[in-house]
Design a protein around this motif. Structure first.
Motif, PDB file in Angstrom:
ATOM      1  N   SER A 161     -27.120  48.508  82.949  1.00 32.34           N
ATOM      2  CA  SER A 161     -25.809  49.177  82.901  1.00 32.34           C
ATOM      3  C   SER A 161     -24.675  48.176  82.789  1.00 32.34           C
ATOM      4  O   SER A 161     -23.700  48.393  82.053  1.00 32.34           O
ATOM      5  N   LYS A 165     -24.896  48.152  78.310  1.00 33.20           N
ATOM      6  CA  LYS A 165     -24.521  49.548  78.044  1.00 33.20           C
ATOM      7  C   LYS A 165     -24.074  49.695  76.586  1.00 33.20           C
ATOM      8  O   LYS A 165     -23.244  48.925  76.089  1.00 33.20           O
ATOM      9  N   SER A 166     -24.652  50.675  75.905  1.00 32.29           N
ATOM     10  CA  SER A 166     -24.374  50.977  74.497  1.00 32.29           C
ATOM     11  C   SER A 166     -24.809  49.858  73.557  1.00 32.29           C
ATOM     12  O   SER A 166     -24.460  49.860  72.378  1.00 32.29           O
ATOM     13  N   ARG A 167     -25.588  48.923  74.090  1.00 34.44           N
ATOM     14  CA  ARG A 167     -26.077  47.826  73.248  1.00 34.44           C
ATOM     15  C   ARG A 167     -27.605  47.809  73.272  1.00 34.44           C
ATOM     16  O   ARG A 167     -28.237  48.543  74.024  1.00 34.44           O
ATOM     17  N   GLU A 168     -28.176  46.948  72.452  1.00 36.40           N
ATOM     18  CA  GLU A 168     -29.621  46.953  72.263  1.00 36.40           C
ATOM     19  C   GLU A 168     -30.330  46.014  73.229  1.00 36.40           C
ATOM     20  O   GLU A 168     -29.879  44.891  73.477  1.00 36.40           O
ATOM     21  N   ARG A 190     -32.781  54.489  79.177  1.00 31.44           N
ATOM     22  CA  ARG A 190     -31.949  55.548  78.615  1.00 31.44           C
ATOM     23  C   ARG A 190     -30.841  55.949  79.593  1.00 31.44           C
ATOM     24  O   ARG A 190     -29.688  56.164  79.195  1.00 31.44           O
ATOM     25  N   GLY A 193     -27.781  53.701  79.652  1.00 30.18           N
ATOM     26  CA  GLY A 193     -26.934  53.673  78.463  1.00 30.18           C
ATOM     27  C   GLY A 193     -27.322  52.609  77.471  1.00 30.18           C
ATOM     28  O   GLY A 193     -26.703  52.487  76.410  1.00 30.18           O
ATOM     29  N   ALA A 194     -28.331  51.816  77.790  1.00 31.37           N
ATOM     30  CA  ALA A 194     -28.802  50.791  76.860  1.00 31.37           C
ATOM     31  C   ALA A 194     -29.657  51.430  75.761  1.00 31.37           C
ATOM     32  O   ALA A 194     -30.244  52.492  75.953  1.00 31.37           O
ATOM     33  N   LYS A 195     -29.735  50.760  74.642  1.00 30.70           N
ATOM     34  CA  LYS A 195     -30.519  51.244  73.513  1.00 30.70           C
ATOM     35  C   LYS A 195     -31.808  50.443  73.402  1.00 30.70           C
ATOM     36  O   LYS A 195     -31.787  49.220  73.262  1.00 30.70           O
ATOM     37  N   ASN A 217     -25.654  43.919  67.542  1.00 30.12           N
ATOM     38  CA  ASN A 217     -25.493  44.774  68.719  1.00 30.12           C
ATOM     39  C   ASN A 217     -26.503  44.446  69.824  1.00 30.12           C
ATOM     40  O   ASN A 217     -26.592  45.148  70.827  1.00 30.12           O
TER      41      ASN A 217
END
Length: 452
Positions: A161, A165-168, A190, A193-195, A217
């Motif tokens: 987190s 977050k929102s990154r790979e 998931r 928020g990570a990919k 990313n």
């Protein structure tokens, strides 16, 4: 014949029940309100029974007996001490690692009155609870800094987190594991928020697979140690040194979710080598996370050690406060870690004392128990358990007890004071002395002698 209404009129009132001496003793033990609720429940049940059949007779003595039984069941704590004679050292269902004498004493000391949880005695100003374990963790692991949260799953969520977050996050397909309770690494990622970016195959992943998957990313390279299962045969994974080097070249972070948290080499006891925290730190990864209550042998906690910059980011994240631990955990964790720092873990930490206990010593104990309880002494195997060292076992000596009903005997053992937890194999009840604490042996024999 007395009809139903007549039998209903014979039932005592709540007030008349309260006047009975036996009920007054229950009031002293459980409180008036609780006793009244129990009386009303028993009287309601008696009324239903009478209305169902005019032949039902209700005895006041029986009512009092049932009221007492009800209150005893209600007030008995569900979390109770047991004797673990299963041979599973880190038994998840039985609370995982038992604490050392020093850890228990430290928890008691921290729970009595006030303490320096967030107070600096030197300056008289507010201090940080994070300091209570960071120093000893730095000493033991060689890491720059440390942070403690409430378990290893939350440690991983915090890392992902705060840093991805929102990154790979790039991870090998062979490491998408499921941990205890049905929680799976992809689901944890998931929620953070990570990919998730999967690379390689189930059995073979190379450093080139990680490199090929990187993008603008990308944030992290993640290794998840398979501490609860083992792959053998045609398998390959890149080393931590390779992952750390690649991450450094590309301006990313390398994270190692180590799981079981060994600070000592398990191979010296005839077990497979479990990767240690020190090895992960030395490999150059940015952060290592692991459990406090598995091979570390302490309280439930998630420990994160590594580079100071990365840990500073974690400490500033809002989740760090939500996942922080209390004074009792810090007290027990520090005391446990201090055993390692003083080079006394083999003698003081129960998990390591059990792992390192000699077969000759266990056999002598088994023979002593068998002489008192009956049964045959057999060769057997103990397991480490707790999602650590999958498939690994230690030679032990078992007491095998014959019974016409092995399951019935196990049930009686669970109802003993204190309860004794054992296992069944080939129709016999087996006791393994390895996992019975020395101070519990007298209680175990006293509990089981009447059943033998």
């Amino acid at each position: 014949m007395i009809d139903k209404q007549a039998r209903l009129r014979q039932l005592p009132s709540v007030e008349s029940m309260l006047a009975r001496g036996a009920i007054q003793e229950l009031v002293k033990a459980y409180g008036r309100a609780s006793v009244i609720r129990a009386i009303r429940a028993q009287l309601s049940g008696a009324r239903r029974a009478i209305l169902g059949s005019a032949l039902v007779e209700v005895c006041e003595r029986d009512l009092i007996h049932e009221i007492e039984n009800t209150l005893t069941r209600q007030y008995k704590p569900s979390l109770r001490p047991v004797i673990n004679a299963t041979g599973v050292i880190i038994h998840t269902n039985l609370g995982r690692a038992p604490l050392s004498d020093s850890a228990r004493a430290a928890m008691l000391a921290a729970s009595v009155g006030y303490n320096t949880l967030e107070f600096d005695l030197e300056t008289g100003a507010r201090g940080s609870r994070l300091a209570h374990a960071s120093g000893v963790l730095r000493d033991l692991t060689g890491a720059e800094d440390a942070l403690v949260v409430n378990n290893n799953a939350s440690a991983l969520i915090l890392i992902l987190s705060a840093l991805a977050k929102s990154r790979e996050v790039v991870i090998s397909r062979g490491q998408l594991v499921e941990i205890g309770g049905g929680f799976r690494i992809p689901e944890i990622m998931r929620e953070s928020g990570a990919k998730l970016v999967e690379v390689g195959t189930t059995n073979r992943t190379r450093i080139a697979d990680y490199e090929a998957a990187l993008s603008d990313n990308s944030a992290l390279l993640l290794r998840v140690h398979s501490s609860n299962f083992k792959q053998v045969g045609f398998v390959e994974q890149p080393s931590l040194n390779q992952m750390a080097a690649l991450a450094g070249e590309r301006g990313l972070l390398a994270i190692d979710d180590l799981g079981s948290g060994a600070l000592m080499d398990t191979a010296q006891f005839g077990l497979d080598h479990e990767p240690t925290v020190q090895e992960s730190v030395a490999a150059g990864v940015d952060l290592v996370c692991f459990s406090g209550d598995k091979l570390l042998g302490g309280p439930q906690a998630g420990v994160i050690v590594g580079k100071a910059d990365a840990l500073a980011t974690l400490k500033r994240h809002p989740l760090a406060r939500a996942l922080r631990v209390d004074k009792l955990t810090y007290a027990a964790l520090f005391a446990t870690l201090d055993h390692y720092r003083r080079d006394e873990a083999l003698e003081a930490v129960p998990v390591w004392r059990m792992i390192s206990r000699s077969l000759d010593d266990i056999r002598k104990t088994a023979q002593t128990w068998a002489a008192q309880l009956g049964g045959e002494v057999l060769r057997g195997e103990s397991t480490v358990g707790g999602g650590s060292l999958p498939g690994a076992s230690l030679p032990t000596a078992l007491i095998a007890i014959e019974s016409e009903s092995p399951n019935g005997l196990l049930h009686k053992m669970r109802r003993a004071k204190p309860p004794v937890i054992a296992r069944i194999a080939e129709g016999r009840v087996l006791l393994d002395p390895r996992t019975v604490l020395p101070e519990q042996e007298t209680d175990l024999l006293a509990a089981l002698k009447p059943l033998s």
